[in-house]
Design an enzyme around this catalytic site. Sequence first.
Site, PDB file in Angstrom:
ATOM      1  N   TYR A 478      -8.855   4.549  -8.032  1.00  0.00           N
ATOM      2  CA  TYR A 478      -7.485   4.477  -8.543  1.00  0.00           C
ATOM      3  C   TYR A 478      -6.608   5.624  -8.047  1.00  0.00           C
ATOM      4  CZ  TYR A 478     -10.806   2.091 -11.542  1.00  0.00           C
ATOM      5  OH  TYR A 478     -11.876   1.358 -11.991  1.00  0.00           O
ATOM      6  N   HIS A 479      -6.727   5.899  -6.737  1.00  0.00           N
ATOM      7  CA  HIS A 479      -5.956   6.976  -6.118  1.00  0.00           C
ATOM      8  C   HIS A 479      -5.070   6.427  -4.998  1.00  0.00           C
ATOM      9  CE1 HIS A 479      -9.293  10.049  -7.419  1.00  0.00           C
ATOM     10  NE2 HIS A 479      -8.579   9.600  -8.435  1.00  0.00           N
ATOM     11  N   GLN A 480      -4.385   5.327  -5.244  1.00  0.00           N
ATOM     12  CA  GLN A 480      -3.551   4.730  -4.201  1.00  0.00           C
ATOM     13  C   GLN A 480      -2.411   5.676  -3.813  1.00  0.00           C
ATOM     14  OE1 GLN A 480      -4.055   2.857  -7.228  1.00  0.00           O
ATOM     15  NE2 GLN A 480      -5.863   1.892  -6.361  1.00  0.00           N
TER      16      GLN A 480
END
Length: 543
Positions: A478-480
Amino acid sequence: MIRSNSDVADVVIVGAGSAGCVLAARLSDRTDLSVTILEAGGSDRSLWVHMPIGYGGAFYHPQLNWRYYTEPDPGLGGRRAYWPRGRVVGGSSSINAMVFVRGHAADYDSWAAAGCTGWAYADVLPAFRRLETWAGGESRWRGGSGPIHVRDMTRAAHPLSHAFVTAGAALGHARNPDFNGADQEGVGINQITVRDGWRSSAATGYLTPALRRPNLRLLRDATATRILFEGSRAVGVEFLRGGRLGRVMARREVILSAGAIGSPQLLQLSGVGDPDRLRPLGIDVVSAAPSVGRNLQDHVGYDLVFEATVPTLNATLGPLWARGRAGLTWLMTRDGPLSLSVNQAGGFVRGDTGRTRPNLQLYFSPLSYTRATPGRRRLTMPDVFPGFMIGVSNCHPKSRGWLHIRSADPQDRPELHAGYYSAPEDMDEMLDAVPIMRAIAARPELSRYTRRELTPGRDMMDRDALETFIRETTTSVYHQCGTCAMGANAASGAVVDPRLRVHGLEGLRVADASIMPLIPAGNLNAPCLMIGERAAEMVSADL
């Protein structure tokens, strides 16, 4: 019936997430500027937000979370990846796992070397120090009076978390008490954004206190639909709120802080993007910028799961009676397991000795679980037996994805193409991590508490079988980021310049995770807060 109304402010910010909250607070500190910030989500007044471990309840929550899904991804065997993103005041800082990691100093030096003047580690360190109150006290590396409170979990972490660190150190990995200090490399206990047992988000630290000022206004439940232009100058934002179409005009600047998905989406809806993609959708092109939505980067990871011989957080967070007791402890003392994150320990290590900096991030959780079915409200359901997990992601993935709007309808979700493992080097790094994690688990400091490796099982040694396992179990971390990349000029593929101004346009900037040209090592909330601080400096100086 949709009705139109309009308002005006000096600066209009789209998105009250990590960077947007910082911008709104810092800019409204100037009494000569009026600031309006639009947020598509609602209030952060939720137990799932403020109780630290409540992020499990926010993970699929329809009122707090955008709940994005990618297109089927070849790198995951055709599976869709789930991407939670905060749809609430505070953005993802209100629903994340709270782990606070700045990134490696060389990450930012590489930004500067690529033409992003003003973004070397020496340039961003003052912003990192300014944004935090570190429980360990102010130092050359750490801040002592900032809005975001950062807690050290060393004393409160589960004994198995300490066993993991001791085992890693026994193997030769440096024992590192502070991943945000002089050096990131090594193994240690994570730091989290918690203050007195409550989540310390961008909203609680920055925005909420600033809203007392008469020159700052927050519009919740206001979904930006397009940027308004006069020629090549951004002059306002159109938004949908309560079934009505509204406008807020900007005397000075419009700043997009809608995140790695929202900011490029809004640019494309507004005619800033690839003309060959926008015109067929009926969108008039304001500025030809094919790089908008490209350069999509993310951290992905997988876990090795172990059965333990001693009680783990499974016993604390599983049975109803145990959860009730933990909840009572938190309500009465703001302490106990509910005041922490389950991501308690980890590290940054090198997959081989030829590297100049860590390329793998390790994660240790004194908990094991079966991941929730997509769409359920809870993140996890702990196993009925004691267990723990060791996970990994590669710090600097080479794979790139892209996103693009499907239509001119702002409420239509964009298509998201993750591109996981499209660069073979990424899979090689993930495979190389297996013996590193197994070596830590095999050390007596940890193995004395271990019954067996459950997933994938110690007997799985074949590299092809392990690759299949990794593809089948990989999830996003979840590090876009990177979809409005920063760079010296548009010809290099950049969307914004080093002062975050959109190339080819006036009065328009982007300030959030989308501007990262290269993803930094570690969790991205701290870098997003830093980007908000740096952006506020630049905007204030330029105005």
